[in-house]
Design a protein around this motif. Structure first.
Motif, PDB file in Angstrom:
ATOM      1  N   GLY A 220       0.807  -1.212   0.000  1.00  0.00           N
ATOM      2  CA  GLY A 220       0.000   0.000   0.000  1.00  0.00           C
ATOM      3  C   GLY A 220       0.842   1.265   0.000  1.00  0.00           C
TER       4      GLY A 220
ATOM      5  N   ARG B  98       0.906   4.005  -3.029  1.00  0.00           N
ATOM      6  CA  ARG B  98       0.606   5.423  -2.749  1.00  0.00           C
ATOM      7  C   ARG B  98       1.751   6.335  -3.159  1.00  0.00           C
ATOM      8  N   ARG B  99       2.943   5.781  -3.224  1.00  0.00           N
ATOM      9  CA  ARG B  99       4.096   6.558  -3.709  1.00  0.00           C
ATOM     10  C   ARG B  99       4.218   6.506  -5.229  1.00  0.00           C
TER      11      ARG B  99
ATOM     12  N   TRP C  79      -4.914  -3.137  -4.725  1.00  0.00           N
ATOM     13  CA  TRP C  79      -4.055  -1.982  -4.976  1.00  0.00           C
ATOM     14  C   TRP C  79      -3.915  -1.679  -6.464  1.00  0.00           C
TER      15      TRP C  79
END
Length: 270
Positions: free
Chosen positions: A30, A34-35, A77
């Motif tokens: 995650g 998100r990066r 994801w």
């Protein structure tokens, strides 16, 4: 032309607690997504890193939980995810394959690799490893072709010491080499980085090397330093020796430029 994207090599400290390991992996995936990562690799033994006898006894459960996890995490994801190795029972034997599975963002299986080279060594620090006690080697090269990520060559840990494997992968079209690992602390301090850079340089490929780090059980310590290496051998990212993520850009134009400047793959004589 494939566009540049971010890839992540995850670094874990897995133990014999499967549920805790998978929770740790899920959280790190995650963070990587998100990066901005579109390709994420988990290390070897991400789901279980305990005694070999215990791994063999639990192999069906580890395999089932690992594969369900990889499919669901990739879907959750929306990321391409590599997990391996984990033990999958081999046909007509009591042993397993050390298996790495590549899953697409819709949960589809893209590639399955069975580790070719088994870690049977007696190290100067007093540790002895006999992977062949519980594992049988695979037989096949695996290059997964992707319209968005490039051609991905799969391998696992000890494979890194066999340059002929990576030359065969690059000859088969690989542009990005994935090396999920659990390198020992003793060998890693001297060999890990230089081997990753060598495989990148000699094949003019990107290398994504997820890693285990720290102490997993008494006398089992791994080196860490998950890395992303570019085709010139530059280390783009190094996760150090704690749990975390190495993240770096996979740039097809950079790969093309290096291969144009140093066309070693075209100059091979053997």
């Amino acid at each position: 032309m494939i566009e540049s994207y971010l890839a992540a090599a995850i670094q874990m400290t897995s133990t014999a607690d499967i549920e805790a390991n998978l929770d740790q992996a899920y959280a790190l995936i995650g963070i990587a997504v998100r990066r901005g990562a579109r390709l994420v690799s988990l290390p070897e033994n991400f789901a279980f890193l305990g005694l070999e006898a215990e791994k063999l006894a639990l192999a069906p459960r580890i395999a089932e939980m690992s594969e369900k996890f990889l499919v669901s995490a990739a879907r959750d994801w929306a990321v391409t995810l590599l997990g391996g190795g984990y033990p999958v029972l081999a046909e007509q034997t009591a042993k397993c394959y050390n298996t790495a599975l590549l899953v697409g963002p819709e949960g589809q299986e893209l590639g399955r690799y069975r580790k070719l080279h088994l870690f049977d060594v007696n190290l100067p620090d007093g540790n002895t490893y006999h992977e062949s006690d519980s594992i049988v080697p695979g037989k096949d090269l695996v290059v997964v072709r992707s319209d968005t990520l490039g051609n991905l060559g799969l391998s696992v840990c000890y494979d890194l010491r066999f340059p002929e494997l990576y030359r065969a992968l690059s000859a088969a079209g690989a542009e990005v080499l994935l090396v999920p690992s659990a390198f020992t602390a003793f060998t890693g301090k001297d060999h890990w980085r230089v081997l990753l850079q060598a495989r990148a340089i000699e094949n003019t490929c990107y290398v994504i090397a997820a890693a285990q780090t720290g102490e997993h059980y008494p006398r089992r310590q791994t080196y860490g330093h998950a890395m992303i290496v570019d085709p010139w051998g530059n280390v783009l990212s190094d996760a150090g020796d704690t749990t975390g993520i190495a993240i770096g850009e996979i740039n097809p134009m950079r790969l093309e430029a290096v291969r144009r400047q140093l066309p070693v793959l075209q100059h091979r004589q053997l």
